[in-house]
Design a protein around this motif. Structure first.
Motif, PDB file in Angstrom:
ATOM      1  N   PHE A 145      -4.755   6.138  -2.393  1.00 54.12           N
ATOM      2  CA  PHE A 145      -5.341   5.003  -3.495  1.00 54.12           C
ATOM      3  C   PHE A 145      -4.619   3.734  -3.217  1.00 54.12           C
ATOM      4  CE2 PHE A 145      -5.421   2.832  -7.629  1.00 54.12           C
ATOM      5  CZ  PHE A 145      -6.952   2.583  -7.509  1.00 54.12           C
ATOM      6  N   ALA A 146      -3.445   3.956  -3.112  1.00 54.05           N
ATOM      7  CA  ALA A 146      -2.568   2.455  -3.031  1.00 54.05           C
ATOM      8  C   ALA A 146      -3.018   1.849  -1.643  1.00 54.05           C
ATOM      9  CB  ALA A 146      -1.265   2.718  -3.326  1.00 54.05           C
ATOM     10  N   ARG A 147      -3.122   2.807  -0.745  1.00 52.37           N
ATOM     11  CA  ARG A 147      -3.394   2.107   0.856  1.00 52.37           C
ATOM     12  C   ARG A 147      -4.623   1.644   0.676  1.00 52.37           C
ATOM     13  NH1 ARG A 147       1.523   4.034   0.266  1.00 52.37           N
ATOM     14  NH2 ARG A 147       2.539   4.827   1.916  1.00 52.37           N
ATOM     15  N   SER A 148      -5.648   2.525   0.319  1.00 52.13           N
ATOM     16  CA  SER A 148      -7.149   2.140   0.248  1.00 52.13           C
ATOM     17  C   SER A 148      -7.383   0.746  -0.494  1.00 52.13           C
ATOM     18  CB  SER A 148      -8.003   3.117  -0.309  1.00 52.13           C
ATOM     19  OG  SER A 148      -7.712   3.435  -1.852  1.00 52.13           O
ATOM     20  N   GLN A 149      -6.529   0.432  -1.611  1.00 56.94           N
ATOM     21  CA  GLN A 149      -6.638  -0.826  -2.329  1.00 56.94           C
ATOM     22  C   GLN A 149      -5.928  -1.904  -1.805  1.00 56.94           C
ATOM     23  OE1 GLN A 149      -9.019  -0.879  -4.884  1.00 56.94           O
ATOM     24  NE2 GLN A 149      -9.242   1.111  -4.255  1.00 56.94           N
ATOM     25  N   ASN A 150      -5.223  -1.853  -0.477  1.00 54.50           N
ATOM     26  CA  ASN A 150      -4.484  -2.819   0.208  1.00 54.50           C
ATOM     27  C   ASN A 150      -3.260  -3.251  -0.555  1.00 54.50           C
ATOM     28  OD1 ASN A 150      -5.917  -2.632   2.526  1.00 54.50           O
ATOM     29  ND2 ASN A 150      -7.674  -4.091   1.337  1.00 54.50           N
ATOM     30  N   LEU A 151      -2.554  -2.536  -1.473  1.00 49.24           N
ATOM     31  CA  LEU A 151      -1.532  -2.641  -2.176  1.00 49.24           C
ATOM     32  C   LEU A 151      -0.183  -2.903  -1.105  1.00 49.24           C
ATOM     33  CD1 LEU A 151      -1.745  -0.423  -5.251  1.00 49.24           C
ATOM     34  CD2 LEU A 151      -3.052  -2.545  -4.937  1.00 49.24           C
ATOM     35  N   SER A 152       0.609  -3.878  -1.689  1.00 47.52           N
ATOM     36  CA  SER A 152       1.765  -4.217  -1.181  1.00 47.52           C
ATOM     37  C   SER A 152       2.592  -2.993  -1.276  1.00 47.52           C
ATOM     38  CB  SER A 152       2.458  -5.619  -1.250  1.00 47.52           C
ATOM     39  OG  SER A 152       2.637  -5.488  -2.596  1.00 47.52           O
ATOM     40  N   PRO A 153       3.978  -2.887  -0.541  1.00 43.77           N
ATOM     41  CA  PRO A 153       4.751  -1.804  -0.853  1.00 43.77           C
ATOM     42  C   PRO A 153       5.481  -2.147  -2.472  1.00 43.77           C
ATOM     43  CG  PRO A 153       5.213  -2.432   1.442  1.00 43.77           C
ATOM     44  CD  PRO A 153       4.182  -3.606   0.767  1.00 43.77           C
ATOM     45  N   SER A 154       5.795  -3.145  -2.729  1.00 43.78           N
ATOM     46  CA  SER A 154       6.277  -3.426  -3.998  1.00 43.78           C
ATOM     47  C   SER A 154       5.215  -3.264  -5.296  1.00 43.78           C
ATOM     48  CB  SER A 154       6.954  -4.962  -4.313  1.00 43.78           C
ATOM     49  OG  SER A 154       5.831  -5.850  -3.842  1.00 43.78           O
ATOM     50  N   GLU A 155       3.888  -3.622  -4.931  1.00 44.31           N
ATOM     51  CA  GLU A 155       2.797  -3.137  -5.838  1.00 44.31           C
ATOM     52  C   GLU A 155       2.593  -1.727  -5.936  1.00 44.31           C
ATOM     53  OE1 GLU A 155       0.322  -7.303  -5.142  1.00 44.31           O
ATOM     54  OE2 GLU A 155      -0.166  -5.511  -4.170  1.00 44.31           O
ATOM     55  N   GLU A 156       2.742  -1.165  -5.003  1.00 41.61           N
ATOM     56  CA  GLU A 156       2.800   0.455  -4.856  1.00 41.61           C
ATOM     57  C   GLU A 156       3.732   0.978  -5.629  1.00 41.61           C
ATOM     58  OE1 GLU A 156       2.701   4.184  -1.949  1.00 41.61           O
ATOM     59  OE2 GLU A 156       2.059   2.393  -1.163  1.00 41.61           O
ATOM     60  N   SER A 157       5.085   0.385  -5.562  1.00 40.87           N
ATOM     61  CA  SER A 157       6.340   1.090  -6.336  1.00 40.87           C
ATOM     62  C   SER A 157       5.953   0.602  -7.878  1.00 40.87           C
ATOM     63  CB  SER A 157       7.444   0.261  -5.698  1.00 40.87           C
ATOM     64  OG  SER A 157       7.795   0.461  -4.601  1.00 40.87           O
ATOM     65  N   VAL A 158       5.268  -0.442  -8.076  1.00 41.12           N
ATOM     66  CA  VAL A 158       5.091  -0.812  -9.716  1.00 41.12           C
ATOM     67  C   VAL A 158       4.160   0.368  -9.975  1.00 41.12           C
ATOM     68  CG1 VAL A 158       4.141  -2.468 -11.249  1.00 41.12           C
ATOM     69  CG2 VAL A 158       5.618  -2.893  -9.528  1.00 41.12           C
ATOM     70  N   LEU A 159       3.092   0.639  -9.113  1.00 40.38           N
ATOM     71  CA  LEU A 159       2.195   1.389  -9.683  1.00 40.38           C
ATOM     72  C   LEU A 159       2.461   2.761  -9.832  1.00 40.38           C
ATOM     73  CD1 LEU A 159      -1.060   2.294 -10.118  1.00 40.38           C
ATOM     74  CD2 LEU A 159      -1.037   2.819  -7.429  1.00 40.38           C
ATOM     75  N   MET A 160       3.548   3.307  -8.898  1.00 43.50           N
ATOM     76  CA  MET A 160       4.075   4.714  -9.146  1.00 43.50           C
ATOM     77  C   MET A 160       5.081   4.597 -10.567  1.00 43.50           C
ATOM     78  SD  MET A 160       2.788   6.096  -6.745  1.00 43.50           S
ATOM     79  CE  MET A 160       3.879   7.818  -6.899  1.00 43.50           C
ATOM     80  N   GLY A 161       5.782   3.524 -10.787  1.00 43.69           N
ATOM     81  CA  GLY A 161       6.416   3.528 -12.085  1.00 43.69           C
ATOM     82  C   GLY A 161       5.606   3.388 -13.392  1.00 43.69           C
ATOM     83  N   LEU A 162       4.413   2.716 -13.142  1.00 43.67           N
ATOM     84  CA  LEU A 162       3.436   3.012 -14.399  1.00 43.67           C
ATOM     85  C   LEU A 162       3.034   4.414 -14.621  1.00 43.67           C
ATOM     86  CD1 LEU A 162       1.184  -0.213 -13.735  1.00 43.67           C
ATOM     87  CD2 LEU A 162       3.088   0.107 -15.544  1.00 43.67           C
ATOM     88  N   CYS A 163       2.860   5.170 -13.393  1.00 44.97           N
ATOM     89  CA  CYS A 163       2.107   6.578 -13.416  1.00 44.97           C
ATOM     90  C   CYS A 163       3.537   7.585 -13.996  1.00 44.97           C
ATOM     91  CB  CYS A 163       2.185   7.026 -12.007  1.00 44.97           C
ATOM     92  SG  CYS A 163       0.728   6.455 -11.140  1.00 44.97           S
TER      93      CYS A 163
END
Length: 231
Positions: A145-163
């Motif tokens: 999902f993160a890749r499909s939304q063009n999230l940067s690596p740091s944004e993806e890391s924040v998303l995983m933290g929220l999860c």
């Protein structure tokens, strides 16, 4: 350890769905499908013997954090856990559905015992055991999902933290940045995903289809010899 010469029969359990009558190819395909399910799946026969375990169930048992296999029997790692499992299994073999929750200091696991046959039916009694689903942060679909939304690596890391349920201060401390940086990244997450709030973004993430990481799949087995490979 599983005995290598114990062949696991699944035909009786799945022939009603049309798989057994078609031969081994459909059986093997179904068992591969079960290996892609995002929670452990076990089938136990009327004598309490394990007849099938998908790869996440095998991973959980070989880890021996709360449950384990001994002599082809599902046991808990403590006497109390084993008693709860055996009681639920006996009730399921009598046609009753049961849920068992096992807890330790750092781990929690739920097991649903579901009868696959009715006590008045003539087929061999058996029980389906479903283990807890993986957490959202272990779902490979979240990274997809993160890749499909063009999230940067740091944004993806924040998303995983929220999860993982981390707060903004926790994420900032973990990443070694100030909290305002995390808030800016969360704002970017909301904009890129089209979610007006973190709550709605987490709802969207939790609704993603469960995908098992390929690297966690144990080596292919002759379905289903139930020999443990290293997870």
């Amino acid at each position: 350890m599983w005995q290598a010469n114990e062949t696991i029969s699944t035909r009786s359990h799945f022939s009603a769905a049309g798989f057994g009558a078609q031969g081994g190819l459909e059986q093997a395909l179904l068992l591969r499908v079960l290996d892609e399910v995002d929670y452990g799946v076990l089938v136990i026969d009327g004598q309490g013997r394990l007849r099938h375990a998908n790869h996440l169930a095998r991973h959980e048992m070989i880890s021996a954090r709360l449950i384990m296999n001994h002599g082809n029997t599902l046991l808990g790692v403590t006497t109390d856990f084993t008693v709860q499992i055996q009681q639920a299994l006996e009730q399921a073999l009598r046609g009753q559905r049961r849920l068992v929750s096992l807890r330790s200091a750092s781990r929690e696991l739920s097991l649903a015992f579901i009868p696959l046959s009715h006590p008045l039916e003539t087929d061999e009694p058996s029980v389906l055991v479903l283990l807890s689903r993986q957490s959202a942060c272990e779902n490979l679909a979240v990274r997809m999902f993160a890749r499909s939304q063009n999230l940067s690596p740091s944004e993806e890391s924040v998303l995983m933290g929220l999860c993982r349920g981390l707060s903004i201060p926790d994420i900032a401390a973990e990443h070694g940045v100030v909290q305002s940086t995390v808030r800016s990244q969360i704002k970017a997450l909301r904009e890129k995903t089209g979610c007006p709030s973190i709550r709605l973004m987490m709802q969207r993430v939790n609704s993603l289809p469960p995908v098992v990481p390929a690297l966690r799949i144990v080596s292919p087995m002759p379905h289903n010899a139930m020999e443990f490979a290293q997870p």
